[in-house]
Design a protein around this motif. Sequence first.
Motif, PDB file in Angstrom:
ATOM      1  N   ASN A  60     -26.263   4.107 -54.071  1.00 33.24           N
ATOM      2  CA  ASN A  60     -27.318   5.006 -54.548  1.00 33.24           C
ATOM      3  C   ASN A  60     -28.174   5.587 -53.410  1.00 33.24           C
ATOM      4  O   ASN A  60     -29.032   6.421 -53.667  1.00 33.24           O
ATOM      5  CB  ASN A  60     -28.224   4.298 -55.567  1.00 33.24           C
ATOM      6  N   LEU A  61     -27.929   5.192 -52.166  1.00 32.36           N
ATOM      7  CA  LEU A  61     -28.687   5.712 -51.026  1.00 32.36           C
ATOM      8  C   LEU A  61     -27.922   6.795 -50.264  1.00 32.36           C
ATOM      9  O   LEU A  61     -28.425   7.342 -49.289  1.00 32.36           O
ATOM     10  CB  LEU A  61     -29.047   4.572 -50.061  1.00 32.36           C
ATOM     11  N   ILE A  62     -26.707   7.103 -50.722  1.00 26.76           N
ATOM     12  CA  ILE A  62     -25.880   8.114 -50.058  1.00 26.76           C
ATOM     13  C   ILE A  62     -26.434   9.498 -50.357  1.00 26.76           C
ATOM     14  O   ILE A  62     -26.696   9.843 -51.504  1.00 26.76           O
ATOM     15  CB  ILE A  62     -24.413   7.996 -50.514  1.00 26.76           C
ATOM     16  N   GLY A  63     -26.615  10.276 -49.300  1.00 30.91           N
ATOM     17  CA  GLY A  63     -27.115  11.634 -49.447  1.00 30.91           C
ATOM     18  C   GLY A  63     -26.014  12.666 -49.336  1.00 30.91           C
ATOM     19  O   GLY A  63     -26.018  13.681 -50.013  1.00 30.91           O
ATOM     20  N   ASN A  64     -25.064  12.407 -48.481  1.00 32.64           N
ATOM     21  CA  ASN A  64     -23.943  13.314 -48.277  1.00 32.64           C
ATOM     22  C   ASN A  64     -22.694  12.618 -48.799  1.00 32.64           C
ATOM     23  O   ASN A  64     -22.134  11.745 -48.125  1.00 32.64           O
ATOM     24  CB  ASN A  64     -23.807  13.661 -46.791  1.00 32.64           C
ATOM     25  N   THR A  65     -22.252  13.010 -49.994  1.00 26.90           N
ATOM     26  CA  THR A  65     -21.113  12.324 -50.622  1.00 26.90           C
ATOM     27  C   THR A  65     -19.803  12.606 -49.915  1.00 26.90           C
ATOM     28  O   THR A  65     -18.905  11.766 -49.934  1.00 26.90           O
ATOM     29  CB  THR A  65     -20.997  12.700 -52.106  1.00 26.90           C
ATOM     30  N   ALA A  66     -19.675  13.759 -49.261  1.00 28.93           N
ATOM     31  CA  ALA A  66     -18.434  14.078 -48.555  1.00 28.93           C
ATOM     32  C   ALA A  66     -18.223  13.132 -47.377  1.00 28.93           C
ATOM     33  O   ALA A  66     -17.094  12.741 -47.084  1.00 28.93           O
ATOM     34  CB  ALA A  66     -18.456  15.526 -48.075  1.00 28.93           C
ATOM     35  N   PHE A  67     -19.319  12.746 -46.710  1.00 27.61           N
ATOM     36  CA  PHE A  67     -19.207  11.890 -45.528  1.00 27.61           C
ATOM     37  C   PHE A  67     -19.733  10.480 -45.758  1.00 27.61           C
ATOM     38  O   PHE A  67     -19.699   9.646 -44.854  1.00 27.61           O
ATOM     39  CB  PHE A  67     -19.927  12.532 -44.340  1.00 27.61           C
ATOM     40  N   GLN A  68     -20.281  10.218 -46.963  1.00 27.86           N
ATOM     41  CA  GLN A  68     -20.770   8.885 -47.326  1.00 27.86           C
ATOM     42  C   GLN A  68     -21.812   8.365 -46.335  1.00 27.86           C
ATOM     43  O   GLN A  68     -21.702   7.258 -45.813  1.00 27.86           O
ATOM     44  CB  GLN A  68     -19.598   7.894 -47.442  1.00 27.86           C
ATOM     45  N   GLY A 123     -25.981   8.768 -40.739  1.00 29.15           N
ATOM     46  CA  GLY A 123     -26.422   7.466 -41.223  1.00 29.15           C
ATOM     47  C   GLY A 123     -25.288   6.616 -41.755  1.00 29.15           C
ATOM     48  O   GLY A 123     -25.173   6.404 -42.960  1.00 29.15           O
ATOM     49  N   ARG A 124     -24.465   6.144 -40.847  1.00 22.81           N
ATOM     50  CA  ARG A 124     -23.352   5.257 -41.216  1.00 22.81           C
ATOM     51  C   ARG A 124     -23.675   3.843 -40.754  1.00 22.81           C
ATOM     52  O   ARG A 124     -24.175   3.640 -39.655  1.00 22.81           O
ATOM     53  CB  ARG A 124     -22.067   5.710 -40.544  1.00 22.81           C
TER      54      ARG A 124
END
Length: 165
Positions: A60-68, A123-124
């Motif tokens: 639920n903290l992912i902002g960019n779903t393409a790059f997770q 943010g990985r």
Amino acid sequence: MTDSQKKWTGNIHLGAKVDINVVLSQLTQAFNASPYFAYNTMKMRVVDGQIQGYLEMQPNLIGNTAFQILHGGVAATLLDSIGGIVAMGELYQRAEPESLPEVMKKVARMATVDMRVDYLAPGRGQHFIATAEVLRMGRKGCTMRMLMVNDEGKSIAAGIASYAF
């Protein structure tokens, strides 16, 4: 003083020398009681006498779903929060027993005035740790520098913020 304000002020006794370890523990407990922090799985903790912000990566903290990758707003919130709580701790650490009533008022009314965030890398990571340091402490406010790294120690975001009290 209300019970809520006592939590933010470390429940210290007027006229006594500040036990900074007790104050840091109380401040982290107050932050960790926030529903917003709980929702975002953010935690403040004391490590080696210093407060750190800690965040485990969650779907639920992912902002960019393409790059997770972690949402930038979550990173900014963690940086703002660590800057504020470390500033509060610093006010107590510098306090003399006779100045405690004024310090407690400053802590209770501290607010972010301005903040700049630089996103240094995507943010990985499995978790993120934020730290802060005082750049300037004045009579009515302070300037803080914050840094967030991932579990590999890679710098993800940095910030500078001003807080009024």
